[in-house]
Design a protein around this motif. Structure first.
Motif, short mmCIF file in Angstrom:
data_model
loop_
_atom_site.label_atom_id
_atom_site.label_comp_id
_atom_site.label_asym_id
_atom_site.label_seq_id
_atom_site.Cartn_x
_atom_site.Cartn_y
_atom_site.Cartn_z
N ALA A 55 0.90 -1.27 0.00
CA ALA A 55 0.07 0.01 -0.03
C ALA A 55 0.85 1.26 -0.07
O ALA A 55 1.49 1.42 1.06
CB ALA A 55 -0.88 -0.02 1.17
N ASP A 57 -0.71 4.28 -1.24
CA ASP A 57 -1.59 5.52 -1.55
C ASP A 57 -1.71 6.54 -0.53
O ASP A 57 -2.23 7.66 -1.04
CB ASP A 57 -2.99 4.97 -1.88
CG ASP A 57 -3.45 4.20 -0.78
OD1 ASP A 57 -2.72 3.57 0.23
OD2 ASP A 57 -4.63 4.25 -0.36
N HIS A 58 -0.93 6.30 0.44
CA HIS A 58 -1.17 7.40 1.74
C HIS A 58 -1.14 9.01 1.07
O HIS A 58 -1.52 9.93 1.72
CB HIS A 58 0.07 7.27 2.64
CG HIS A 58 -0.15 5.75 3.36
ND1 HIS A 58 0.30 4.76 2.31
CD2 HIS A 58 -0.09 5.32 4.42
CE1 HIS A 58 0.47 3.60 3.18
NE2 HIS A 58 0.10 3.97 4.07
N PHE A 61 -4.11 11.59 0.73
CA PHE A 61 -4.67 12.66 1.74
C PHE A 61 -3.66 13.40 2.75
O PHE A 61 -3.87 14.24 3.69
CB PHE A 61 -5.79 11.84 2.50
CG PHE A 61 -5.47 11.01 3.69
CD1 PHE A 61 -5.10 9.53 3.11
CD2 PHE A 61 -4.91 11.23 4.82
CE1 PHE A 61 -4.68 8.52 3.84
CE2 PHE A 61 -4.55 10.03 5.76
CZ PHE A 61 -4.13 9.08 5.20
N ARG A 107 -6.81 3.34 -5.84
CA ARG A 107 -7.65 4.43 -4.95
C ARG A 107 -8.48 5.26 -5.57
O ARG A 107 -8.01 5.92 -6.50
CB ARG A 107 -6.64 4.99 -4.13
CG ARG A 107 -7.02 6.21 -3.32
CD ARG A 107 -8.10 5.94 -2.23
NE ARG A 107 -7.26 5.17 -1.24
CZ ARG A 107 -7.86 4.91 -0.15
NH1 ARG A 107 -9.05 5.05 0.04
NH2 ARG A 107 -7.30 4.13 0.86
N GLN A 141 -12.89 4.19 0.65
CA GLN A 141 -12.68 4.13 2.08
C GLN A 141 -14.11 4.22 2.62
O GLN A 141 -14.80 5.14 2.22
CB GLN A 141 -12.02 5.69 2.35
CG GLN A 141 -11.26 5.57 3.66
CD GLN A 141 -9.81 5.13 3.48
OE1 GLN A 141 -9.37 4.39 2.64
NE2 GLN A 141 -9.17 5.07 4.72
N VAL A 173 -12.33 -0.28 2.19
CA VAL A 173 -10.98 0.13 3.04
C VAL A 173 -12.00 0.72 4.36
O VAL A 173 -12.35 1.67 4.25
CB VAL A 173 -10.13 1.13 2.59
CG1 VAL A 173 -8.92 1.29 3.57
CG2 VAL A 173 -9.58 0.44 1.03
N LYS A 203 -10.42 -4.34 3.58
CA LYS A 203 -9.37 -4.08 4.21
C LYS A 203 -9.67 -3.64 5.62
O LYS A 203 -10.58 -2.65 5.86
CB LYS A 203 -8.32 -3.09 3.60
CG LYS A 203 -6.99 -3.09 4.14
CD LYS A 203 -6.37 -1.52 4.23
CE LYS A 203 -7.01 -0.66 5.20
NZ LYS A 203 -6.21 0.79 5.18
N GLY A 226 -1.17 -2.67 7.96
CA GLY A 226 -0.10 -2.65 8.71
C GLY A 226 -0.43 -1.71 9.83
O GLY A 226 0.04 -2.08 11.16
N GLY A 227 -0.73 -0.43 9.69
CA GLY A 227 -1.01 0.53 10.55
C GLY A 227 0.35 1.48 10.70
O GLY A 227 1.09 1.22 9.90
N ASP A 251 -2.46 -5.68 3.40
CA ASP A 251 -2.55 -4.50 2.60
C ASP A 251 -1.46 -3.48 3.56
O ASP A 251 -1.94 -2.76 4.21
CB ASP A 251 -3.79 -4.00 2.49
CG ASP A 251 -3.86 -2.64 1.47
OD1 ASP A 251 -2.92 -2.54 0.53
OD2 ASP A 251 -4.90 -2.17 1.64
N MET A 252 -0.25 -3.78 3.27
CA MET A 252 0.55 -3.18 4.47
C MET A 252 1.46 -1.98 3.33
O MET A 252 1.88 -2.16 2.64
CB MET A 252 1.73 -4.22 4.75
CG MET A 252 2.41 -3.76 5.87
SD MET A 252 3.53 -5.21 6.72
CE MET A 252 2.45 -5.91 7.82
N GLY A 253 1.60 -0.85 4.44
CA GLY A 253 2.39 0.34 3.81
C GLY A 253 3.52 0.42 4.64
O GLY A 253 4.80 0.22 4.35
N ARG A 254 3.46 1.41 5.89
CA ARG A 254 4.37 2.06 6.67
C ARG A 254 5.43 0.90 7.28
O ARG A 254 6.43 1.10 7.22
CB ARG A 254 3.69 2.92 7.60
CG ARG A 254 3.20 4.05 6.93
CD ARG A 254 2.17 4.66 7.80
NE ARG A 254 1.01 4.14 8.04
CZ ARG A 254 -0.14 4.32 8.90
NH1 ARG A 254 0.28 5.52 9.69
NH2 ARG A 254 -1.15 3.76 9.03
C1 5RP Z 1 -4.42 4.66 3.72
C2 5RP Z 1 -4.60 3.22 3.46
C3 5RP Z 1 -3.36 2.59 3.22
O1 5RP Z 1 -3.39 2.04 2.09
C4 5RP Z 1 -3.60 1.39 4.19
O2 5RP Z 1 -3.82 2.13 5.60
C5 5RP Z 1 -2.32 0.40 4.49
O3 5RP Z 1 -1.19 1.28 5.04
P1 5RP Z 1 -0.68 1.18 6.41
O4 5RP Z 1 -0.07 -0.30 6.36
O5 5RP Z 1 0.40 2.03 6.30
O6 5RP Z 1 -1.73 1.44 7.38
O7 5RP Z 1 -5.75 2.76 3.07
O8 5RP Z 1 -5.73 5.56 3.75
#
Ligand code: 5RP
Length: 293
Positions: A55, A57-58, A61, A107, A141, A173, A203, A226-227, A251-254
């Motif tokens: 992920a 797409d942060h 926003f 997104r 979302q 999401v 998600k 991931g949060g 669906d992991m980002g940070r």
């Molecule tokens: C932002 C999202 C992110 O894609 C989702 O939260 C996953 O990213 P992370 O693991 O960093 O939380 O939906 O709105």
């Protein structure tokens, strides 16, 4: 017109072998149309039934988030280790090479920033652009319990209707507002509402207590975000527990792109998701790859 001289007689009919009718591997997805299933099979690996969605797409926003300042430099090298990229059309068109064979989850909701009320979203991408970009799912979302709950639910149902017309799945999401309680009861409510209203997969977030009741009461696949960034072993433990308690992927980002060594971390996450690797073993893999890098 094809050459029809001297055509061979058709004779291999295998009348003793009935044609197989296979079920679809993904939870709750068997009654979908061919195009939907084919797209979902590009997001979820049919061999494991699971996915590692990266992920990124942060920025839609919150602008250039830490780790995403330069997607070309920091993220493109991670793409080979992901099953799917979740991102905006802006980053897709400007940075991701169209030669990629990775599935894209686009997104499509937006319209707010961290400076204002985040739940006040609308649909921000025309379905025609999702088709043009050959995406495998559209992400919307949904703020259950949020100030604009109704509008965001309707955003999602609109995309489900439009996507159904063209065979493109919708990923709901579930967002957690600052004041919302993150417990099993809330996530059961949020995920079930999205599934009942037609989302093809959802998600949500992992919780230590009762997550298996969230996955079991949701009739379609769940992937976990991931949060916020936590230590690597803790993130791998969270992913492991989520998978063992019924999630169909992450669906992991940070926790990947803000890791000290993102390429090592995504490979460790991949091992947890697709090989049922324990968090300890996956962390060993992370450290080995980190030392090699
Ligand atoms: C932002 C999202 C992110 O894609 C989702 O939260 C996953 O990213 P992370 O693991 O960093 O939380 O939906 O709105």
């Amino acid at each position: 017109m094809p050459d029809v001289d001297n055509l061979k007689n058709a004779k291999k009919f295998y009348t003793d072998i009935p044609q197989k009718t296979e079920g679809f591997f993904l939870k709750g997805s068997n009654s979908l149309d061919w195009g939907m299933k084919n797209r979902l099979a590009r997001i979820f690996n049919p061999e494991t039934g699971r996915t590692v969605m990266l992920a990124i797409d942060h920025g839609y926003f919150q602008g250039p988030t830490s780790g995403l300042e330069r997607v070309d430099i920091n993220i493109l090298p991670l793409v080979p280790y992901a099953d799917t990229l979740m991102l905006t059309r802006g980053i897709l068109r400007s940075i991701v090479p169209p030669s990629t064979s990775k599935s894209i989850v686009l997104r499509v909701s937006g319209g707010t920033s961290i400076l204002k009320e985040l739940s006040n979203e609308d649909i921000a991408v025309d379905i025609e652009d999702s088709i043009r970009l050959n995406v495998c799912a559209m992400a919307v979302q949904v703020f259950i319990g949020g100030e604009h709950e109704r509008e965001t639910i309707i955003n999602m149902t609109r995309m489900v209707d439009l996507g159904t017309r063209y065979g493109i799945p919708t990923l709901a999401v579930t967002a957690v507002g600052k004041d919302m309680k993150r417990d099993a009861r809330y996530f059961r409510l949020a995920t079930r509402i999205c599934a009942e209203l037609g989302a093809h997969y959802i998600k949500t977030y992992y919780i230590d207590d009762g997550f298996e009741t969230v996955t079991s009461s949701c009739p379609v696949p769940i992937v976990v975000a991931g949060g916020k960034k936590i230590p690597e072993l803790d993130a791998l433990t969270m992913a492991y527990r989520a998978i063992q308690e019924g999630a169909s992927g992450v669906d992991m980002g940070r926790n990947i792109f803000q890791s000290e060594v993102p390429a090592a971390m995504i490979q460790a996450v991949n091992a947890v998701v697709h090989k049922n690797e324990t968090p300890e073993k996956a962390f060993e893999l992370y450290n080995t790859l980190k030392n090699e890098s």
